[in-house]
Design a protein around this motif. Structure first.
Motif, short mmCIF file in Angstrom:
data_model
loop_
_atom_site.label_atom_id
_atom_site.label_comp_id
_atom_site.label_asym_id
_atom_site.label_seq_id
_atom_site.Cartn_x
_atom_site.Cartn_y
_atom_site.Cartn_z
N VAL A 167 -13.76 -3.65 -0.10
CA VAL A 167 -13.44 -4.54 1.03
C VAL A 167 -12.32 -5.50 0.65
O VAL A 167 -11.31 -5.60 1.34
CB VAL A 167 -14.70 -5.32 1.47
N PHE A 168 -12.48 -6.18 -0.47
CA PHE A 168 -11.49 -7.20 -0.84
C PHE A 168 -10.14 -6.59 -1.20
O PHE A 168 -9.09 -7.12 -0.86
CB PHE A 168 -12.00 -8.04 -2.02
N ALA A 169 -10.18 -5.46 -1.91
CA ALA A 169 -8.92 -4.92 -2.42
C ALA A 169 -8.17 -4.10 -1.37
O ALA A 169 -6.95 -4.11 -1.35
CB ALA A 169 -9.19 -4.05 -3.65
N VAL A 170 -8.90 -3.41 -0.51
CA VAL A 170 -8.20 -2.48 0.39
C VAL A 170 -8.50 -2.75 1.87
O VAL A 170 -7.59 -3.04 2.65
CB VAL A 170 -8.60 -1.01 0.07
N SER B 375 6.35 -9.15 12.44
CA SER B 375 6.89 -9.72 11.21
C SER B 375 5.83 -10.46 10.40
O SER B 375 5.96 -10.58 9.19
CB SER B 375 8.06 -10.65 11.53
N ALA B 376 4.79 -10.93 11.05
CA ALA B 376 3.76 -11.66 10.30
C ALA B 376 3.05 -10.77 9.29
O ALA B 376 2.49 -11.26 8.31
CB ALA B 376 2.76 -12.30 11.26
N SER B 377 3.09 -9.46 9.53
CA SER B 377 2.38 -8.57 8.60
C SER B 377 3.09 -8.47 7.25
O SER B 377 2.61 -7.85 6.33
CB SER B 377 2.23 -7.17 9.21
N LEU B 378 4.23 -9.12 7.16
CA LEU B 378 4.94 -9.16 5.88
C LEU B 378 4.10 -9.80 4.79
O LEU B 378 4.31 -9.59 3.61
CB LEU B 378 6.24 -9.95 6.06
N ILE B 379 3.10 -10.53 5.23
CA ILE B 379 2.24 -11.20 4.24
C ILE B 379 1.46 -10.16 3.43
O ILE B 379 0.94 -10.46 2.36
CB ILE B 379 1.29 -12.18 4.96
N LEU B 380 1.46 -8.92 3.90
CA LEU B 380 0.75 -7.87 3.16
C LEU B 380 1.65 -7.17 2.14
O LEU B 380 1.25 -6.17 1.55
CB LEU B 380 0.19 -6.84 4.14
N LEU B 381 2.86 -7.66 1.95
CA LEU B 381 3.78 -7.04 1.01
C LEU B 381 3.12 -6.84 -0.36
O LEU B 381 2.50 -7.76 -0.88
CB LEU B 381 5.01 -7.93 0.85
N ARG B 382 3.24 -5.65 -0.88
CA ARG B 382 2.71 -5.29 -2.20
C ARG B 382 1.20 -5.29 -2.28
O ARG B 382 0.62 -5.48 -3.34
CB ARG B 382 3.27 -6.23 -3.28
N SER B 383 0.55 -5.08 -1.15
CA SER B 383 -0.91 -4.93 -1.24
C SER B 383 -1.22 -3.43 -1.36
O SER B 383 -0.43 -2.60 -0.96
CB SER B 383 -1.58 -5.55 -0.01
N PHE B 384 -2.38 -3.09 -1.93
CA PHE B 384 -2.69 -1.67 -2.17
C PHE B 384 -2.72 -0.89 -0.88
O PHE B 384 -2.30 0.25 -0.81
CB PHE B 384 -4.09 -1.47 -2.77
N PHE B 385 -3.32 -1.53 0.11
CA PHE B 385 -3.50 -0.84 1.38
C PHE B 385 -2.15 -0.36 1.90
O PHE B 385 -2.00 0.77 2.32
CB PHE B 385 -4.15 -1.79 2.38
N ILE B 386 -1.17 -1.25 1.83
CA ILE B 386 0.17 -0.93 2.31
C ILE B 386 0.79 0.17 1.45
O ILE B 386 1.39 1.11 1.96
CB ILE B 386 1.04 -2.20 2.30
N ASP B 387 0.60 0.06 0.14
CA ASP B 387 1.15 1.09 -0.75
C ASP B 387 0.55 2.46 -0.43
O ASP B 387 1.23 3.47 -0.45
CB ASP B 387 0.88 0.73 -2.22
N MET B 388 -0.75 2.44 -0.11
CA MET B 388 -1.40 3.70 0.24
C MET B 388 -0.83 4.27 1.53
O MET B 388 -0.56 5.47 1.63
CB MET B 388 -2.91 3.48 0.37
#
Lengths: 262, 446
Positions: A167-170, B375-388
């Protein structure tokens, strides 16, 4: 009473330091950081690449390692509880005895390569990296303690821990994304700020990102975040929330632990 | 016809040179001498005389230079506008101004007061002056064949509304602007309706708005300039046939800052430039038929942002290094070509070892589309979810523009890159421009 806590911490510390897991953990960070320095180029890049590793590994390892340790120490805990020791004292002692070496292992593994390779040009982002890593260690160890105190069943405990990590990570970020699209017509900068505050991993990620040059690329949105997280008040608030994320599960865990029927 | 005019012009220049040699007199301005003011010298001078101005502080209000003379400052005389006037106004052809410190041209909301204003002239030379703390530095209108070289132009502008431009050209032709250093103005260099001009070797930095700003200025050539840390970078608009070669666009960081903004620029060439640490490297809107070749895009937020109304632009041989987003666009349609670029984010392989990756590269990340929409979703830059998400999209493109693809991504960085781009040296305070030009020499030899 403080004395008892210290004794327990001391015992735990030596016990954990003898543990091969922890040495492996520190070595892993040492190798990862060193390799990044050797092959990844400059310090700023190392901070960012390492950030990804750190945000992935620290929560997972802290949760699993702590849970394993507590479940394995069940008999020992029962033995100690048969002595005239307060439960809260035992809980506190065990928590710090476990989280402190984990944090130290992290500091050692990351700090040493930085001392060797970096000329101090990226001190601000390094400090933020170390600080948020240590805080994450405390957060997820506390979470593990809460889960262990709540779930007697090992399998359920590990299940809950993995779910929490997922949950926290993904998943949380996925939820943020969905929210941002659902409410795309509204100004979302401030709600997004609050939302990221509610996830310790996101909080750590943004704190580090905004200490690096990356902040500027974010355009207007970035300016809003930068304005908040870049200011001293923002950093202090973010760190406080991160600390709160350690305190809340610890407190809850302590409550469970006090009431638990062994 | 054009040729004949040029020929005539050449003859006129030649003749005027001869006349200078034959008849030119010399005057010296010296506060304690017979000619004590520049104004006085100008009234006594014959056309094509040389006036030497000795070191002193001259406060003479607005000085109008109405006849072709050469003004030479000896040991940096200072001409002061006292924050009340325009300083020098040139209305005659072939005026040379050299070696002066000119300061404090007045800020005005009505007049465009300049340290040196040149109006409707031919062949003026402004060389080696220091223009300090002026509203406008050099202001030139409806002039031709002038050169502005080796000047140091600086001011301390705080607000756009009450600051002027370093070098401001309006309706000019065949101007050469070389080796000037401009800082602290509103726009470093400003062109409007300027044609056939050459701008080279200038450094324009720390200006409030743009380092270089030009509109409706066709057939101009910009080479080896450095545009650094300007409020909004460089903006060029409504122009065709522009050449921008070997310039540096660096460290234009900020929420509304560009390395190079292209709006309705057509049939132009952008070659061998360095875009380093800009929020946005190159932004193109309504720009067509651009050749964007052999540039280096390093450590930018967005390296290239191509709006869907830009067509038939060709990107080849560029080096994309460590940008957060290599290419962003606002549409699934794409009418531009990318070929033979190096992308540091490329993860393909090369079985036949010809240096070209076997798998095409898609430089548009899914996340950049998401950010484009929200543009607000830029806060997710470099998160795993985005990388996936990005990884999944790379494998099976569903949302990113299908045709925005580099079918021949290079496996290795270009050989010249190591000489061209040395970030550590640049960060270490080594002269950025020098590093860049040295390596460009090296590139030229390849």
């Amino acid at each position: 009473m403080m004395n008892t806590t210290m004794k327990i911490i001391k015992y735990e510390l030596f016990d954990v330091l003898r543990n091969k897991w922890l040495i492996g953990y520190a070595l892993f960070f040492l190798l990862a950081t060193d390799t990044l320095f050797r092959f990844g180029g400059g310090g700023a890049k190392v901070v960012l690449s390492f950030m990804n590793i750190m945000l992935f590994v620290i929560p997972l390892v802290c949760l699993i390692f702590s849970l394993m340790y507590i479940y394995n120490a069940r008999e020992f805990i029962e033995l100690l509880l048969s002595q005239p020791i307060r439960r809260s004292t035992l809980f506190r002692g065990m928590y710090f005895g476990l989280s402190a070496p984990l944090a130290l292992g992290y500091l050692f593994g990351v700090g040493v390569p930085f001392l060797l390779h970096d000329n101090g040009a990226h001190l601000a982002s390094l400090i933020m990296l170390l600080l948020s890593g240590v805080l994450l260690t405390f957060v997820f160890t506390a979470l593990a303690f809460q889960i262990a105190a709540w779930q007697v069943d090992r399998a359920k405990g590990f299940g809950a821990a993995l779910l929490a990590w997922l949950v926290f990570a993904v998943l949380y970020d996925g939820a943020i994304l969905i929210i941002s699209f659902t409410f795309a017509d509204y100004p979302l900068e401030k709600p997004m700020l609050v939302l990221t505050m509610l996830n310790p991993i996101d909080l750590a990620r943004i704190l580090i990102l905004l200490k690096s040059d990356f902040a500027a690329l974010m355009g207007y949105t970035g300016a809003v975040f930068q304005h908040f997280f870049g200011s001293e008040l923002g950093v202090v608030l973010a760190l406080t929330v991160l600390a709160g994320w350690a305190i809340a599960p610890f407190w809850l865990g302590a409550r469970f632990f006090r009431k638990r029927d062994f | 016809m054009k040729k004949r005019i040029f020929k005539n012009f050449a003859i006129i220049v030649l003749l005027s040179q001869i006349s200078i040699v034959c008849f030119a007199g010399e005057l010296t301005v010296e506060p304690n001498g017979t000619i004590s003011t520049i104004e006085q010298a100008l009234t006594q001078a014959q056309p094509h005389d040389t006036i030497y101005v000795n070191k002193a502080l001259y406060r003479e209000g607005n000085i109008v230079i109405g006849l072709p003379v050469t003004l030479i400052g000896v040991d940096w005389p200072v001409i002061d506008g006292e924050n009340a006037h325009e300083v020098l106004t040139v209305t005659a052809d072939s005026v040379t101004i050299k070696g002066f410190t000119i300061r404090n041209a007045a800020i005005s909301y009505i007049e465009e007061n300049a340290a040196i204003k040149v109006k409707e002239t031919l062949g003026c030379i402004i060389d080696g002056n220091r223009l300090l703390n002026n509203f406008f530095g050099v202001y030139m209108e409806q002039s031709e064949a002038a050169t502005i070289t080796n000047n140091e132009i600086s001011s301390v502008a705080k607000r756009e509304a009450n600051s002027g431009n370093g070098i401001h050209l309006w309706y000019c032709k065949s101007i050469t602007i070389r080796n000037n250093r401009i800082s602290g103005h509103r726009d470093g260099i400003y062109f409007e309706f300027v044609e056939h001009s050459k701008i080279s070797g200038n450094i324009s930095e720390h200006n409030l708005r743009y380092g270089l700003h030009f509109m409706f200025s066709n057939h101009c050539r910009y080479t080896k300039n450095t545009f650094r840390s300007n409020g909004a970078g460089v903006a060029v608009m409504y122009t065709h046939n522009v050449e921008m070669v070997e310039n540096i666009f660096a460290q234009n960081w900020g929420s509304a800052s560009f390395g190079l903004l292209l709006k309705e620029i057509t049939d132009s060439e952008i070659r061998r430039n360095l875009f380093w640490q800009n929020t946005l490297g190159v932004y193109t809107e309504g720009s067509n038929r651009l050749q964007v070749n052999d540039n280096v895009f390093a450590q930018n937020g967005w390296a290239v942002r191509v709006m869907a109304n830009s067509m038939q632009n060709h990107f080849a041989g560029n080096q994309f290094l460590e940008n957060s987003f290599d290419v962003a666009t606002n549409s699934r349609q794409n009418f531009n070509t990318f070929e033979g670029n190096y992308w540091s984010a490329y993860r393909g392989y090369d079985l036949n070892r010809d240096g070209i990756g076997d798998v095409p590269f898609r430089p548009v990340r899914l996340f950049s589309l998401i950010v484009e929409k929200q543009s607000a979703s830029l806060i997710l830059l470099r998160s795993f979810f985005i990388d996936m998400l990005d990884l999944a999209e790379q494998m099976l493109p569903m949302l990113t523009p299908e045709t925005l693809i580099d079918r021949k991504p290079m496996m290795k960085r270009a050989k010249w890159l190591a000489e061209v781009y040395r970030p550590e040296a640049m960060l270490g305070g080594e002269d950025q421009a020098k590093t860049f030009y040295d390596r460009n020499e090296a590139v030229a030899q390849h």
